[in-house]
Design a protein around this motif. Structure first.
Motif, mmCIF file in Angstrom:
data_model
loop_
_atom_site.group_PDB
_atom_site.id
_atom_site.type_symbol
_atom_site.label_atom_id
_atom_site.label_comp_id
_atom_site.label_asym_id
_atom_site.label_seq_id
_atom_site.Cartn_x
_atom_site.Cartn_y
_atom_site.Cartn_z
ATOM 1 N N CYS A 1 82.002 60.988 14.287
ATOM 2 C CA CYS A 1 83.407 60.608 14.395
ATOM 3 C C CYS A 1 83.648 59.342 13.582
ATOM 4 O O CYS A 1 82.960 58.337 13.770
ATOM 5 C CB CYS A 1 83.792 60.392 15.854
ATOM 6 S SG CYS A 1 83.642 61.897 16.858
ATOM 7 N N HIS A 2 84.643 59.398 12.686
ATOM 8 C CA HIS A 2 84.869 58.322 11.722
ATOM 9 C C HIS A 2 86.078 57.455 12.030
ATOM 10 O O HIS A 2 86.206 56.376 11.442
ATOM 11 C CB HIS A 2 85.051 58.913 10.317
ATOM 12 C CG HIS A 2 83.855 59.611 9.776
ATOM 13 N ND1 HIS A 2 82.939 59.004 8.945
ATOM 14 C CD2 HIS A 2 83.410 60.880 9.953
ATOM 15 C CE1 HIS A 2 81.991 59.870 8.622
ATOM 16 N NE2 HIS A 2 82.252 61.018 9.225
ATOM 17 N N GLY A 3 86.993 57.916 12.872
ATOM 18 C CA GLY A 3 88.227 57.161 13.051
ATOM 19 C C GLY A 3 88.858 57.371 14.401
ATOM 20 O O GLY A 3 88.385 58.155 15.231
ATOM 21 N N ILE A 4 89.982 56.673 14.622
ATOM 22 C CA ILE A 4 90.667 56.716 15.919
ATOM 23 C C ILE A 4 92.103 57.211 15.806
ATOM 24 O O ILE A 4 92.798 57.313 16.816
ATOM 25 C CB ILE A 4 90.666 55.328 16.590
ATOM 26 C CG1 ILE A 4 91.470 54.320 15.761
ATOM 27 C CG2 ILE A 4 89.237 54.838 16.818
ATOM 28 C CD1 ILE A 4 91.707 52.996 16.465
ATOM 29 N N PHE A 5 92.569 57.541 14.610
ATOM 30 C CA PHE A 5 93.968 57.909 14.428
ATOM 31 C C PHE A 5 94.185 59.395 14.184
ATOM 32 O O PHE A 5 95.160 59.972 14.653
ATOM 33 C CB PHE A 5 94.579 57.116 13.264
ATOM 34 C CG PHE A 5 94.729 55.652 13.550
ATOM 35 C CD1 PHE A 5 95.700 55.194 14.423
ATOM 36 C CD2 PHE A 5 93.895 54.732 12.938
ATOM 37 C CE1 PHE A 5 95.836 53.848 14.695
ATOM 38 C CE2 PHE A 5 94.029 53.379 13.195
ATOM 39 C CZ PHE A 5 95.003 52.931 14.077
ATOM 40 N N SER A 6 93.303 60.003 13.416
ATOM 41 C CA SER A 6 93.512 61.388 12.996
ATOM 42 C C SER A 6 92.915 62.376 13.998
ATOM 43 O O SER A 6 91.768 62.231 14.431
ATOM 44 C CB SER A 6 92.874 61.614 11.620
ATOM 45 O OG SER A 6 92.858 62.982 11.283
ATOM 46 N N GLN A 7 93.696 63.396 14.339
ATOM 47 C CA GLN A 7 93.209 64.459 15.221
ATOM 48 C C GLN A 7 91.947 65.093 14.654
ATOM 49 O O GLN A 7 91.034 65.473 15.389
ATOM 50 C CB GLN A 7 94.291 65.524 15.388
ATOM 51 C CG GLN A 7 93.903 66.710 16.274
ATOM 52 C CD GLN A 7 93.816 66.358 17.744
ATOM 53 O OE1 GLN A 7 94.620 65.558 18.226
ATOM 54 N NE2 GLN A 7 92.868 66.946 18.456
ATOM 55 N N LEU A 8 91.880 65.183 13.330
ATOM 56 C CA LEU A 8 90.722 65.782 12.664
ATOM 57 C C LEU A 8 89.434 65.053 13.021
ATOM 58 O O LEU A 8 88.364 65.664 13.090
ATOM 59 C CB LEU A 8 90.945 65.740 11.150
ATOM 60 C CG LEU A 8 90.046 66.596 10.259
ATOM 61 C CD1 LEU A 8 90.283 68.068 10.517
ATOM 62 C CD2 LEU A 8 90.298 66.257 8.789
ATOM 63 N N GLU A 9 89.533 63.730 13.257
ATOM 64 C CA GLU A 9 88.347 62.922 13.525
ATOM 65 C C GLU A 9 88.084 62.725 15.009
ATOM 66 O O GLU A 9 87.096 62.088 15.388
ATOM 67 C CB GLU A 9 88.497 61.558 12.827
ATOM 68 C CG GLU A 9 88.533 61.685 11.312
ATOM 69 C CD GLU A 9 88.809 60.373 10.616
ATOM 70 O OE1 GLU A 9 89.494 59.513 11.207
ATOM 71 O OE2 GLU A 9 88.344 60.205 9.472
ATOM 72 N N PHE A 10 88.953 63.265 15.865
ATOM 73 C CA PHE A 10 88.729 63.167 17.310
ATOM 74 C C PHE A 10 87.555 64.060 17.697
ATOM 75 O O PHE A 10 87.241 65.037 17.012
ATOM 76 C CB PHE A 10 89.963 63.600 18.085
ATOM 77 C CG PHE A 10 91.138 62.653 17.964
ATOM 78 C CD1 PHE A 10 91.009 61.417 17.351
ATOM 79 C CD2 PHE A 10 92.373 63.016 18.454
ATOM 80 C CE1 PHE A 10 92.086 60.551 17.241
ATOM 81 C CE2 PHE A 10 93.456 62.159 18.361
ATOM 82 C CZ PHE A 10 93.314 60.928 17.749
#
Length: 312
Positions: free
Chosen positions: A103-112
């Motif tokens: 997991c790379h981020g906290i904003f994009s649904q793709l990265e959830f």
């Protein structure tokens, strides 16, 4: 070992793409067999071409009639495709203890985090780790492993004792315009690369010639590896507000990296006045130290070893 890596897209040269490339390169150097799965099979391009050229890996060609020892997949789309098209294959066996989503981020649904019950998780920052724990109700194992940087590729360089050349990796035209205006006022040379509008396969020449670099995340780490002063700042469309942490150094790196050098640790506004204040902190003393910091915490060989240590 047979290792599958995955990413939603490889048509650009962004952070998650570079993350995958760095891991694939290190695993191959360690004599492991590496296979790469795309979440969206149509999004091939710059990075998948580079992977073929540099690592001799054909993207989306999976192993056959064998056991897969570990799987590390970035993005929900990649997990979904893996479950439907790869994990279900009769000719492949998997160790269910070694199936991970990165997991790379906290904003994009793709990265959830995906909620496939067999997954464990790797978070690239403490901020992301906390987000994944919250989204999984604390019921899943979430490892914290930083972004890998090839410190041999992003090699040792020198800078001027005072700023002459400024380089921006910002993805925002308005932000780059602001930096350009500040550079004009100070008499600095200004150069930029926006991965969406004027990407380059190899940013090292621009980093080499720069004294001061503006970036977030991976660009910060790569510039630090090349002994550059770095200001953590940008304006990104996916964030409701624009933030900056400022000039990174050995003392504050451990704090800034908690949020992946995103500007969200200090959350200062990237105004002209604030940016000028950070520019005035430029110091040649940061150059060598910044490279030592990255070699200590983010060297891709170390990070690859970290990934291998979580395999059961």
């Amino acid at each position: 070992m047979n290792i599958i890596l995955g990413c939603n897209h490889l048509h650009e040269l962004g952070g998650s793409e570079q993350h995958l490339f760095s891991l694939a390169k290190e695993f191959k150097l360690l004599k492991h067999n590496v296979y790469i799965l795309l979440g969206n099979f149509t999004l091939k391009g710059k990075m998948s071409d580079l992977i073929k050229k540099e690592l001799n890996i054909d993207v989306d060609v999976m192993p056959t009639n064998t056991t897969v020892d570990a799987v590390f997949l970035s993005h929900q789309s990649t997990v979904n495709r893996f479950v439907k098209e790869v994990y279900s294959r009769k000719d492949l066996k998997f160790n269910d203890q070694n199936l991970f989503q990165i997991c790379h981020g906290i904003f994009s649904q793709l990265e959830f985090p995906s909620f496939w019950h067999k997954l464990k998780y790797v978070a690239i920052s403490e901020e992301v780790q906390e987000s994944v724990l919250n989204k999984t109700n604390g019921n899943k194992l979430v490892y914290h492993i930083l972004n890998p940087v090839d410190t041999k590729y992003f090699y040792h360089t020198t800078s001027n004792s005072s700023i002459e050349n400024v380089y921006s990796l910002s993805q925002n035209d308005e932000f780059n315009k602001l930096i350009s205006e500040i550079c004009f006022d100070f008499g600095f040379n200004f150069n930029k690369n926006n991965k969406h509008t004027n990407p380059t396969y190899d940013i090292r020449e621009n980093l080499k010639n720069a004294d001061l670099v503006f970036s977030l995340g991976r660009g910060c780490y790569e510039a630090m590896s090349m002994c550059k002063n770095v200001i953590v700042a940008d304006s990104r469309g996916y964030m409701s507000n624009s933030y900056m942490d400022g000039l990174v150094n050995a003392e504050n790196f451990g704090y800034f990296v908690k949020n992946n050098c995103s500007g969200r640790y200090l959350k200062n506004k990237p105004t002209k006045e604030n940016i000028v204040d950070e520019i005035n902190k430029y110091s040649l003393k940061n150059c060598e130290v910044n490279r030592v910091v990255i070699k200590t915490f983010c060297d891709s060989k170390k990070i690859a070893d970290d990934y291998l240590t979580i395999i059961e």
